[in-house]
Design an enzyme around this catalytic site. Sequence first.
Site, PDB file in Angstrom:
ATOM      1  N   ASP A  83     -34.872  11.497 -32.969  1.00 43.53           N
ATOM      2  CA  ASP A  83     -33.646  10.977 -32.375  1.00 43.53           C
ATOM      3  C   ASP A  83     -32.603  12.088 -32.396  1.00 43.53           C
ATOM      4  O   ASP A  83     -32.741  13.058 -33.142  1.00 43.53           O
ATOM      5  CB  ASP A  83     -33.128   9.761 -33.153  1.00 43.53           C
ATOM      6  CG  ASP A  83     -32.315   8.800 -32.300  1.00 43.53           C
ATOM      7  OD1 ASP A  83     -31.379   9.264 -31.616  1.00 43.53           O
ATOM      8  OD2 ASP A  83     -32.602   7.592 -32.314  1.00 43.53           O
TER       9      ASP A  83
ATOM     10  N   ASN B  58     -39.577   6.373 -26.158  1.00 38.57           N
ATOM     11  CA  ASN B  58     -38.644   5.261 -26.061  1.00 38.57           C
ATOM     12  C   ASN B  58     -37.207   5.683 -25.803  1.00 38.57           C
ATOM     13  O   ASN B  58     -36.406   4.880 -25.334  1.00 38.57           O
ATOM     14  CB  ASN B  58     -38.722   4.463 -27.371  1.00 38.57           C
ATOM     15  CG  ASN B  58     -37.618   3.451 -27.514  1.00 38.57           C
ATOM     16  OD1 ASN B  58     -37.611   2.431 -26.828  1.00 38.57           O
ATOM     17  ND2 ASN B  58     -36.670   3.729 -28.401  1.00 38.57           N
TER      18      ASN B  58
ATOM     19  N   TYR C  31     -30.362   3.762 -12.983  1.00 36.47           N
ATOM     20  CA  TYR C  31     -31.172   3.194 -14.067  1.00 36.47           C
ATOM     21  C   TYR C  31     -32.469   2.610 -13.514  1.00 36.47           C
ATOM     22  O   TYR C  31     -33.555   2.866 -14.035  1.00 36.47           O
ATOM     23  CB  TYR C  31     -30.371   2.122 -14.800  1.00 36.47           C
ATOM     24  CG  TYR C  31     -31.070   1.555 -16.010  1.00 36.47           C
ATOM     25  CD1 TYR C  31     -31.161   2.284 -17.191  1.00 36.47           C
ATOM     26  CD2 TYR C  31     -31.638   0.284 -15.982  1.00 36.47           C
ATOM     27  CE1 TYR C  31     -31.793   1.766 -18.313  1.00 36.47           C
ATOM     28  CE2 TYR C  31     -32.275  -0.243 -17.093  1.00 36.47           C
ATOM     29  CZ  TYR C  31     -32.352   0.501 -18.253  1.00 36.47           C
ATOM     30  OH  TYR C  31     -32.991  -0.014 -19.352  1.00 36.47           O
TER      31      TYR C  31
ATOM     32  N   LYS D  37     -36.307   3.893 -14.363  1.00 34.65           N
ATOM     33  CA  LYS D  37     -37.288   3.027 -15.010  1.00 34.65           C
ATOM     34  C   LYS D  37     -38.480   2.724 -14.108  1.00 34.65           C
ATOM     35  O   LYS D  37     -39.607   2.552 -14.589  1.00 34.65           O
ATOM     36  CB  LYS D  37     -36.608   1.731 -15.479  1.00 34.65           C
ATOM     37  CG  LYS D  37     -35.595   1.957 -16.610  1.00 34.65           C
ATOM     38  CD  LYS D  37     -36.239   2.623 -17.830  1.00 34.65           C
ATOM     39  CE  LYS D  37     -35.303   2.720 -18.997  1.00 34.65           C
ATOM     40  NZ  LYS D  37     -35.934   3.317 -20.201  1.00 34.65           N
TER      41      LYS D  37
ATOM     42  N   ILE E 109     -32.579  -7.200 -24.821  1.00 30.52           N
ATOM     43  CA  ILE E 109     -32.968  -7.173 -26.223  1.00 30.52           C
ATOM     44  C   ILE E 109     -31.735  -6.967 -27.100  1.00 30.52           C
ATOM     45  O   ILE E 109     -30.828  -6.219 -26.739  1.00 30.52           O
ATOM     46  CB  ILE E 109     -34.007  -6.058 -26.483  1.00 30.52           C
ATOM     47  CG1 ILE E 109     -35.169  -6.165 -25.473  1.00 30.52           C
ATOM     48  CG2 ILE E 109     -34.528  -6.127 -27.913  1.00 30.52           C
ATOM     49  CD1 ILE E 109     -35.924  -7.471 -25.496  1.00 30.52           C
TER      50      ILE E 109
ATOM     51  N   THR F 190     -30.126  -5.199 -29.229  1.00 26.51           N
ATOM     52  CA  THR F 190     -30.025  -3.857 -29.789  1.00 26.51           C
ATOM     53  C   THR F 190     -28.547  -3.466 -29.893  1.00 26.51           C
ATOM     54  O   THR F 190     -27.683  -4.122 -29.302  1.00 26.51           O
ATOM     55  CB  THR F 190     -30.742  -2.837 -28.889  1.00 26.51           C
ATOM     56  OG1 THR F 190     -30.069  -2.808 -27.616  1.00 26.51           O
ATOM     57  CG2 THR F 190     -32.205  -3.209 -28.677  1.00 26.51           C
TER      58      THR F 190
END
Length: 251
Positions: A37, A90, A155, A159, A188, A190
């Site tokens: 990360d 990810n 986006y 994707k 989700i 997050t």
Amino acid sequence: MKGIQDGVAVVTGGGSGIGRQSSLRFAEAGAKVVVADVDEDGGYETVELIEEAGGEAIFVNADVTDSDDVDSMVQTAIDEYGGLDFAHNNAGIADEGARLAEYDEEEWDRMIDINLKGVWRCLKAEIPEMIERGGGAIVNTSSVAGVSANGSAHYVASKHGVIGLTRRATIDYAGEGIRFNAVCPGVIDTPMVQQAGEDNSEEMDRITAGIPADRLGDPQEIADAVVWLCSEEASYVMGQPIIVDGGLLAQ
């Protein structure tokens, strides 16, 4: 190809959200995990959580827009744990953005560079090592926006591109014993989504009400899908976008 309990996994964006849960789930299944990360605090916290649970992990500060960082990430897996068997690519960003013709080129390029080209950089570094090992399994994070137009143009394009890369990689490398799939999360719970909810709670209520499951997804639910896709139980699942969205796209 090794079972997860004997293998080595790398997870990008492992410092929070889906990446953190994926890292924890790989470790729980017995893999040694390289947590990557740009967020050092988050990455080290993920490693600490894994170690507290009895697992083994190491943090690498890696920016997926930097090929040298990505190469070093894979080299760390080799140097510390002897190789690489599994990967969850990810790391990514989201942005509500504007209509298609209203972006400036810098905004467009940043989204594509992280979400799409970042996945390509990871694949480029991971695949040769997996070939050397005799196989492996890779899951790339796409989105429901990868199979629909639910999202901003840059986006959605990024994707969709992740799914295209996943399918092409399957055709190119299935004969080398590597399986590729994509996971397509819905909305989700997050930190990224929590922040959006704080900025516009009415909009988040509207989004949640539109999900048949009547709730946001849990990052653990995505992590479970990722680790299953890397397991022998999914040995015949190849080149697929696996949608985990609480029924959002069933409507």
